[in-house]
Design a protein around this motif. Structure first.
Motif, PDB file in Angstrom:
ATOM      1  N   PRO A  26      -4.381  -1.397  -0.716  1.00  0.00           N
ATOM      2  CA  PRO A  26      -4.946  -1.934   0.512  1.00  0.00           C
ATOM      3  C   PRO A  26      -6.291  -1.284   0.814  1.00  0.00           C
ATOM      4  O   PRO A  26      -6.545  -0.143   0.435  1.00  0.00           O
ATOM      5  N   ALA A  30      -9.274  -0.878   8.039  1.00  0.00           N
ATOM      6  CA  ALA A  30      -8.487  -2.025   8.484  1.00  0.00           C
ATOM      7  C   ALA A  30      -9.409  -3.132   8.950  1.00  0.00           C
ATOM      8  O   ALA A  30     -10.421  -2.880   9.629  1.00  0.00           O
ATOM      9  N   SER A  34      -6.417  -6.861  12.263  1.00  0.00           N
ATOM     10  CA  SER A  34      -5.111  -6.304  11.927  1.00  0.00           C
ATOM     11  C   SER A  34      -4.362  -5.774  13.146  1.00  0.00           C
ATOM     12  O   SER A  34      -3.219  -6.168  13.410  1.00  0.00           O
ATOM     13  N   HIS A 129       5.884  -2.733   9.637  1.00  0.00           N
ATOM     14  CA  HIS A 129       4.470  -3.103   9.458  1.00  0.00           C
ATOM     15  C   HIS A 129       3.705  -1.965   8.803  1.00  0.00           C
ATOM     16  O   HIS A 129       2.939  -2.167   7.851  1.00  0.00           O
ATOM     17  N   SER A 130       3.897  -0.764   9.300  1.00  0.00           N
ATOM     18  CA  SER A 130       3.185   0.392   8.757  1.00  0.00           C
ATOM     19  C   SER A 130       3.552   0.649   7.307  1.00  0.00           C
ATOM     20  O   SER A 130       2.692   0.938   6.466  1.00  0.00           O
ATOM     21  N   LYS A 133       2.141  -2.111   5.045  1.00  0.00           N
ATOM     22  CA  LYS A 133       0.674  -2.038   5.016  1.00  0.00           C
ATOM     23  C   LYS A 133       0.185  -0.994   4.023  1.00  0.00           C
ATOM     24  O   LYS A 133      -0.819  -1.217   3.323  1.00  0.00           O
ATOM     25  N   HIS A 138      -2.895  -5.276   4.778  1.00  0.00           N
ATOM     26  CA  HIS A 138      -2.733  -5.695   6.175  1.00  0.00           C
ATOM     27  C   HIS A 138      -2.154  -7.097   6.308  1.00  0.00           C
ATOM     28  O   HIS A 138      -1.363  -7.364   7.218  1.00  0.00           O
ATOM     29  N   ALA A 142       1.290  -7.972   8.325  1.00  0.00           N
ATOM     30  CA  ALA A 142       1.365  -8.909   9.450  1.00  0.00           C
ATOM     31  C   ALA A 142       2.450  -9.961   9.215  1.00  0.00           C
ATOM     32  O   ALA A 142       3.204 -10.314  10.129  1.00  0.00           O
TER      33      ALA A 142
END
Length: 734
Positions: A26, A30, A34, A129-130, A133, A138, A142
């Motif tokens: 990633p 960000a 995001s 989510h964390s 990610k 991101h 999501a």
């Protein structure tokens, strides 16, 4: 020109073709969208989980235990159903402790009780989510957060005071920390993971361990540490897991049996028996108070979630609750592992796929094959695995689709096509519910797939925007069905799905799941008849002076924080009935184990009589089962004894114990008869012994004793198959 004797001849080496999609890390920074996207998803989830909450839709079995915990620290620690500490609920008390602390701080009421549940649900989305990610980026995070937030059964259970919401939060936290420990080789996240899984064990016992093998396997295989260091870290984590898992059971066992409540759900009053039996292998194999298997009828597994088997998640009962994206998640898992190819052992992408894929597979097999009690809301534990694979695996499939490799050009469209077809099948099962939705989903998904193929190679300009629009359309089509189901608990005035007090489910009625009499059910965390809203019937009620034996729902909980509920309705009070869930225990026509409390009314005259003549006793009354006891506790704010527990097989009350309570003046009134769950269960011998002694030595309470204008002939009698309340005093004990 090169001769044959040239020491360095030129040779042509054909390199191995690179994998079609090298997993991309990633970006460090960000994108601007995001955080706003995550906050929007959390806001949407908060609305779905908290809008139009009502105490009448909560589980009175747990509500009464939480209330009792606000009245007694001993009840709070043990998870006692009543503040007099006669019997506990059939689960370890960690979730009840959390909700109980909230109610001690803010007062006892609906939002005070549900505040930790909603916070835990939102925390689960944030953690997932964390975790996604960090590995997949991101966009994947999501999607994962959105899928988790909109899973129908997850929305339904997050609006309820069952322990499952906190259970899933702890398991997701444990899995995410294990993955972080695998990536950064630090000990602290691994210890944190072990503690989270241990606390999950203290929420629903062995169910809290289902995902643990996946977390362990990922750390063992993918960590960069040498074997010796890895073994030391795992030993320390195992110690932390043992302490976090068994501190409560150990503490309970250190308290003499006479000084602690009977542990509900056990056969001998001990926490260890509860771990190994009712909340252990009994859930998978049946028996131990969990019914006889998944063939329907009496078995817990067949009663609530359909017949046990690999296809259970797709049946009429569970399909609309959890299965919408399971096919896509499975395809994404397999394809993602193939795309990782010969990546190093420590590859982050493969480790994440193994973790969340293992989570999904382990939960799926456990729930699908369980022969014991299997409630629909258990399947909320599948949602994090499905969500992570749809997000992370979906992004991998998208990269493969865009790579130009013809071998992968069909995989993403195939997954979307299967998802669309299955959504149409699920939506058509409810033939009279939002009939416009399934054609819309079909058309939008077809257009999205056409757009994907037509604009696949676009990199910029209008065609690129059309490609992006096609992706959005595919996501919308995939989530339209589950979103419609998920919205129903919060916004629909009436749905065909389950309701609080029986089984929390979302969406329309599509299945034949059914529960025991009156929603009593065959064990399983105080939930009962799925049929109360899914085609079940409620049979009507006995005469005045009787108690509903199987009702599940408590009345409206106050939102004022005053911490006191009294019969009679009004602000800050329990309603006397009328609407479903309004019944609270003492009923006129409320039904004896046949939907008791579901629309029944509180007989305030009988309550007043019992309270007036309690004469210093610890308990207002002893009744047959925990459902009735819970309703009475909520409506009277007095401790009430449940003699046989939730399933009717608890051996909490014996004749010797009853005599002791009566002799000490701690109990004067006992209800006999009434059936319902807990009427006799596995204790027919004890029940008959106690019944015979009470009928011989007690004095029946006549309706004329508490209700003006009634003759003595209106006395109820257990010989008619209904119930009778008896008065017992120390002089009655021989």
């Amino acid at each position: 020109m090169t001769s044959a004797t040239d020491p360095h001849p030129h040779t042509t080496v054909t390199p191995s073709p690179p994998p079609p999609v090298p997993p991309a890390a990633p970006p460090d920074k960000a994108p601007r969208w995001s955080l706003p996207a995550l906050l929007a998803i959390l806001a949407l989830a908060a609305v779905l989980y908290s809008w139009n909450l009502s105490g009448s839709s909560l589980n009175s079995f747990y509500s009464s235990a939480i209330y009792s915990g606000t009245q007694s620290w001993k009840a709070w620690f043990f998870g006692s159903l009543d503040a007099g500490n006669f019997l506990t609920v059939d689960k370890p008390p960690f979730a009840l402790m959390v909700m109980g602390l909230s109610c001690r701080v803010f007062g006892f009421g609906t939002w005070q009780m549900m505040l930790p549940e909603v916070a835990a649900a939102l925390g689960t989305i944030w953690i997932l989510h964390s975790s996604v990610k960090r590995v997949f980026g991101h966009a994947a995070a999501a999607i994962a957060a959105l899928v988790l937030a909109l899973t129908p059964i997850t929305v339904a259970i997050n609006r309820d005071n069952n322990p499952d919401t906190i259970l899933v939060f702890l398991m997701v936290a444990g899995a995410a920390l294990a993955l972080r420990a695998t990536h950064n080789d630090r000990l602290l996240p691994l210890i944190g993971s072990a503690v989270c899984f241990g606390l999950a064990f203290n929420t629903k016992m062995l169910q809290g361990y289902i995902a643990l093998p996946a977390a362990f396997a990922v750390y063992v295989y993918a960590s960069r540490l040498d074997r010796r260091k890895k073994a030391v870290n795992l030993a320390l984590a195992a110690l932390a897991l043992a302490v976090a898992s068994f501190w409560w059971a150990t503490a309970v066992s250190l308290v003499p049996a006479d000084d602690r409540p009977y542990i509900g759900g056990s056969t001998d009053g001990s926490a260890w028996n509860l771990i190994m039996g009712y909340n252990g292998l009994g859930r998978v194999l049946g028996g131990e108070g969990n019914g006889g298997g998944g063939g329907g009828g009496g078995g817990g597994g067949g009663t609530f979630a359909g017949t046990a088997g690999l296809g259970r998640m797709f049946n009429d009962v569970l399909g609309g609750q959890i299965s919408w994206l399971i096919p896509f998640a499975g395809l994404a898992l397999v394809a993602g592992l193939v795309l990782c190819g010969r990546a190093p052992r420590t590859d982050r992408t493969r480790a994440a796929l193994v973790l969340w894929g293992g989570w999904l597979v382990l939960h799926y097999l456990t729930f699908a094959l369980a022969e014991g009690t299997m409630h629909p809301y258990y399947t909320t534990a599948l949602a994090p695995g499905i969500a992570a694979l749809c997000g992370g695996g979906g992004v991998l499939l998208w990269r493969a689709f865009r790579s130009g490799d013809a071998r992968w050009s069909w995989v993403l469209p195939a997954g979307l096509a299967v998802t669309g077809v299955w959504a149409v099948v699920l939506l058509r099962r409810a033939s009279d519910w939002n009939t416009w939705l399934w054609p819309t989903v079909a058309v939008v998904m077809v257009l999205a797939m056409v757009g994907l193929f037509a604009f696949r190679a676009a990199d910029s300009g209008t065609r690129a925007r059309l490609l992006a629009a096609s992706v959005v359309a595919a996501v919308v089509a995939a989530l339209a069905g589950p979103t419609a189901y998920a919205a129903s608990p919060a916004f629909a005035s009436s749905t065909g799905g389950g309701m609080g007090g029986t089984n929390p489910t979302a969406g329309p009625s599509t299945g034949g799941g059914m529960g025991g009499p009156g929603g009593g059910g065959m064990g399983g965390g105080g939930r009962g008849g799925f049929g109360a809203r899914q085609g079940g019937t409620q049979e009507g009620g006995p005469a005045n002076g009787q108690f509903p034996g199987g009702g599940q729902t408590g009345g409206e909980l106050p939102g004022t924080g005053e911490g006191r509920m009294t019969p009679g309705g009004g602000n800050g009070e329990l309603p006397q009935g009328g609407a479903p869930g309004g019944g609270s225990g003492l009923g006129r026509g409320g039904g004896m184990g046949r939907g008791g409390g579901m629309g029944g009314t509180v007989d305030s005259a009988l309550i007043a009589y019992l309270e007036k003549h309690q004469d210093g006793a610890t308990w207002l009354l002893a009744v047959s089962n925990s459902q009735s006891a819970g309703q009475l506790i909520l409506s009277t704010h007095k401790p009430v004894i449940s003699m046989w527990g939730f399933t009717g097989s608890d051996k909490a009350m014996t004749l010797a114990k009853l005599k002791e309570l009566v002799k000490k003046g701690e109990l004067h009134y006992i209800q006999l008869g009434g059936g319902g769950m807990g009427g006799m269960g596995g204790n027919s011998g004890l029940n008959q012994e106690i019944t015979a002694w009470v009928q011989k030595n007690g004095t029946a309470v006549k309706e004329s004793d508490y209700s003006t204008g009634k003759s003595s002939a209106s006395e109820t009698s257990s010989s008619t198959g209904t119930s009778t309340i008896y008065r017992l005093d120390a002089s009655d004990v021989g």
